[in-house]
Design a protein around this motif. Structure first.
Motif, PDB file in Angstrom:
ATOM      1  N   UNK A 196       0.807  -1.220   0.000  1.00  0.00           N
ATOM      2  CA  UNK A 196       0.000   0.000   0.000  1.00  0.00           C
ATOM      3  C   UNK A 196       0.844   1.277   0.000  1.00  0.00           C
ATOM      4  N   UNK A 197       0.165   2.395  -0.201  1.00  0.00           N
ATOM      5  CA  UNK A 197       0.801   3.706  -0.110  1.00  0.00           C
ATOM      6  C   UNK A 197       1.382   3.904   1.282  1.00  0.00           C
ATOM      7  N   UNK A 198       2.578   4.493   1.324  1.00  0.00           N
ATOM      8  CA  UNK A 198       3.193   4.931   2.586  1.00  0.00           C
ATOM      9  C   UNK A 198       3.517   3.799   3.564  1.00  0.00           C
ATOM     10  N   UNK A 199       3.793   2.595   3.058  1.00  0.00           N
ATOM     11  CA  UNK A 199       4.256   1.535   3.956  1.00  0.00           C
ATOM     12  C   UNK A 199       5.782   1.566   4.093  1.00  0.00           C
ATOM     13  N   UNK A 200       6.429   2.370   3.229  1.00  0.00           N
ATOM     14  CA  UNK A 200       7.882   2.538   3.353  1.00  0.00           C
ATOM     15  C   UNK A 200       8.696   1.787   2.311  1.00  0.00           C
ATOM     16  N   UNK A 201       8.093   1.510   1.159  1.00  0.00           N
ATOM     17  CA  UNK A 201       8.796   0.743   0.130  1.00  0.00           C
ATOM     18  C   UNK A 201      10.066   1.473  -0.341  1.00  0.00           C
ATOM     19  N   UNK A 202       9.917   2.752  -0.648  1.00  0.00           N
ATOM     20  CA  UNK A 202      11.069   3.506  -1.146  1.00  0.00           C
ATOM     21  C   UNK A 202      12.120   3.694  -0.056  1.00  0.00           C
ATOM     22  N   UNK A 203      11.658   3.897   1.168  1.00  0.00           N
ATOM     23  CA  UNK A 203      12.599   4.069   2.282  1.00  0.00           C
ATOM     24  C   UNK A 203      13.444   2.807   2.474  1.00  0.00           C
ATOM     25  N   UNK A 204      12.838   1.644   2.271  1.00  0.00           N
ATOM     26  CA  UNK A 204      13.576   0.385   2.396  1.00  0.00           C
ATOM     27  C   UNK A 204      14.638   0.284   1.312  1.00  0.00           C
ATOM     28  N   UNK A 205      14.248   0.662   0.088  1.00  0.00           N
ATOM     29  CA  UNK A 205      15.200   0.636  -1.025  1.00  0.00           C
ATOM     30  C   UNK A 205      16.384   1.526  -0.713  1.00  0.00           C
ATOM     31  N   UNK A 206      16.067   2.727  -0.243  1.00  0.00           N
ATOM     32  CA  UNK A 206      17.128   3.701  -0.002  1.00  0.00           C
ATOM     33  C   UNK A 206      18.041   3.263   1.142  1.00  0.00           C
ATOM     34  N   UNK A 207      17.470   2.598   2.145  1.00  0.00           N
ATOM     35  CA  UNK A 207      18.303   2.127   3.259  1.00  0.00           C
ATOM     36  C   UNK A 207      19.248   1.035   2.771  1.00  0.00           C
ATOM     37  N   UNK A 208      18.759   0.179   1.895  1.00  0.00           N
ATOM     38  CA  UNK A 208      19.601  -0.902   1.384  1.00  0.00           C
ATOM     39  C   UNK A 208      20.711  -0.361   0.481  1.00  0.00           C
ATOM     40  N   UNK A 209      20.344   0.551  -0.403  1.00  0.00           N
ATOM     41  CA  UNK A 209      21.311   1.034  -1.396  1.00  0.00           C
ATOM     42  C   UNK A 209      22.169   2.177  -0.862  1.00  0.00           C
ATOM     43  N   UNK A 210      21.798   2.740   0.276  1.00  0.00           N
ATOM     44  CA  UNK A 210      22.481   3.892   0.884  1.00  0.00           C
ATOM     45  C   UNK A 210      22.636   5.009  -0.150  1.00  0.00           C
ATOM     46  N   UNK A 211      23.784   5.683  -0.159  1.00  0.00           N
ATOM     47  CA  UNK A 211      23.857   6.824  -1.082  1.00  0.00           C
ATOM     48  C   UNK A 211      24.288   6.403  -2.482  1.00  0.00           C
ATOM     49  N   UNK A 212      24.409   5.087  -2.674  1.00  0.00           N
ATOM     50  CA  UNK A 212      24.856   4.635  -3.995  1.00  0.00           C
ATOM     51  C   UNK A 212      23.706   4.549  -4.990  1.00  0.00           C
ATOM     52  N   UNK A 224      11.356  -5.708   9.881  1.00  0.00           N
ATOM     53  CA  UNK A 224      12.414  -4.771   9.478  1.00  0.00           C
ATOM     54  C   UNK A 224      12.076  -3.346   9.904  1.00  0.00           C
ATOM     55  N   UNK A 225      13.103  -2.507   9.851  1.00  0.00           N
ATOM     56  CA  UNK A 225      12.906  -1.073  10.044  1.00  0.00           C
ATOM     57  C   UNK A 225      13.810  -0.329   9.077  1.00  0.00           C
ATOM     58  N   UNK A 226      13.204   0.451   8.190  1.00  0.00           N
ATOM     59  CA  UNK A 226      14.000   1.245   7.261  1.00  0.00           C
ATOM     60  C   UNK A 226      14.701   2.372   8.020  1.00  0.00           C
ATOM     61  N   UNK A 227      14.145   2.774   9.161  1.00  0.00           N
ATOM     62  CA  UNK A 227      14.726   3.886   9.917  1.00  0.00           C
ATOM     63  C   UNK A 227      16.003   3.457  10.640  1.00  0.00           C
TER      64      UNK A 227
END
Lengths: 157, 225
Positions: free
Chosen positions: B29-45, B159-162
């Motif tokens: 769903x919207x706002x479950x944190x999908x993009x945040x999880x991606x960004x945490x995994x990939x970091x600034x790369x 998990x926690x993206x934060x």
């Protein structure tokens, strides 16, 4: 960094972001008024916030202020320009755990995400932190405690 | 409904047939944190490609699985989930699926059933997992047992993206499963496609050169990127 942001707010007339910050060297509290220019009731809040965050004259002061908070202040200002009350704006940010966010339009959804981002930022472990672990693994022992969310079991649960 | 991505010039889904490339999709769903999880995994790369016309964000990643280098394309929705349904091209040729819900919001958990149903209409066999995100908000949820997916034996991750808990572990395991699936596809359509490819290769083999050791050198289909 010689400035530490303490509080941040918005002023409607003339439109401005008000920042209370501590000047680290002199240890004094100061107030900075950052005028918001070229922002109308049709403007994009996230672009405006980003512009401010990267503003050559203000960016060092705003380092400690999150993009999400600046976006929120711009949304409140835009609501005001559209004729909505402050109470209305603040209510639109509140989270109801039972609300289906799939049904919201971009603007409404952005408000909810904004609120979630505050929690996210609070709990966030930054990569620059000394105790940062990239591959942080935690084992959660599986328990028998049934989740109430599974109670009204239907469609494939 | 968002439109078909097959006409996007930067997206040639035929690339996903190449051995060293996999496609992993995110659902939820919207706002479950999908993009945040991606960004945490990939970091600034990470270099997300916003394909806003298609309500889609693409994250490109290079992973090492065993001794192989694999190019991974993560597909993330950009608002398309609002339609409670994704365009078929989102599922097309996917090798694994990550389903996410927000432990703070029951409705996002309940909706997993709909996402899973749609996924299986298009991809009956690809590896899939269930991800309970935002456990940092209230760690007590990790004492509960969430039964969705148990019947289908889907792996479950708290998990926690934060704060980063189990994010990297989950992604690494899903990449490995995607690669594994690709090597041993069990979806009927994949097998058909594979058969067609082998047929193609056999024809090409007839024209390929043979080196001193008698090894055939196959003309490699070069990826378009």
């Amino acid at each position: 960094m010689s400035f530490e942001a303490k509080r941040c707010g918005v002023k409607f007339s003339p439109p401005a972001i008000i920042l209370i910050y501590e000047h680290k060297e002199s240890k004094t509290l100061r107030k900075r008024t950052i005028p918001i220019r070229n922002f109308s009731k049709f403007s994009d809040h996230s672009m405006a916030a980003e512009r401010l965050k990267n503003h050559p004259r203000h960016q060092t002061y705003l380092e400690g202020v999150s993009q999400a908070q600046l976006e929120k202040l711009h949304i409140i200002l835009r609501d005001h320009l559209q004729g909505f009350s402050l109470e209305h704006s603040l209510a639109s940010f509140s989270l109801d755990p039972d609300e289906d966010l799939n049904k919201l339009d971009d603007d409404r959804l952005a408000r909810k995400k904004n609120q979630m981002d505050e929690v996210f930022e609070r709990n966030r472990r930054h990569r620059d932190a000394a105790d940062f672990v990239y591959d942080l693994e935690k084992d959660f022992k599986s328990t028998q405690a049934k989740c109430s969310w599974d109670d009204d079991s239907d469609d494939g649960f | 409904m968002a439109c078909d991505v097959s006409s996007a010039p930067e997206l040639d889904q035929n690339d996903y047939d190449a051995d060293e490339q996999v496609k992993i999709i995110c659902l939820g769903d919207s706002a479950v944190g999908k993009s945040k999880l991606m960004e945490r995994f990939l970091m600034d790369k990470y270099r997300p490609h916003q394909l806003s016309t298609y309500a889609l964000t693409l994250y490109k990643h290079t992973a090492t699985v065993g001794n192989k280098t694999v190019a991974v394309d993560f597909w993330d929705t950009a608002g398309q989930e609002r339609f409670q349904s994704m365009h078929p091209s989102y599922y097309h040729k996917a090798h694994a699926c990550i389903m996410v819900f927000d432990v703070q919001r029951k409705i996002t958990y309940k909706n997993l059933a709909n996402w899973y149903k749609e996924l299986r209409e298009y991809r009956p066999e690809i590896p899939c997992c269930v991800v309970a995100n935002k456990i940092d908000v209230d760690l007590k949820v990790t004492q509960r047992s969430f039964n969705f997916g148990k019947k289908q034996a889907l792996p479950f991750y708290f998990v926690s993206a934060a704060d980063g808990t189990n994010v990297v572990k989950m992604f690494r395991e899903m990449i490995a499963r995607a690669v594994d699936y690709k090597q041993n596809p069990s979806d009927f359509m994949d097998e058909v496609l594979q058969e067609l490819e082998n047929f193609d290769l056999e024809k090409k083999e007839e024209n390929s050169e043979t080196d001193e050791d008698g090894l055939k050198i196959l003309p490699r289909p070069s990826p378009s990127r």
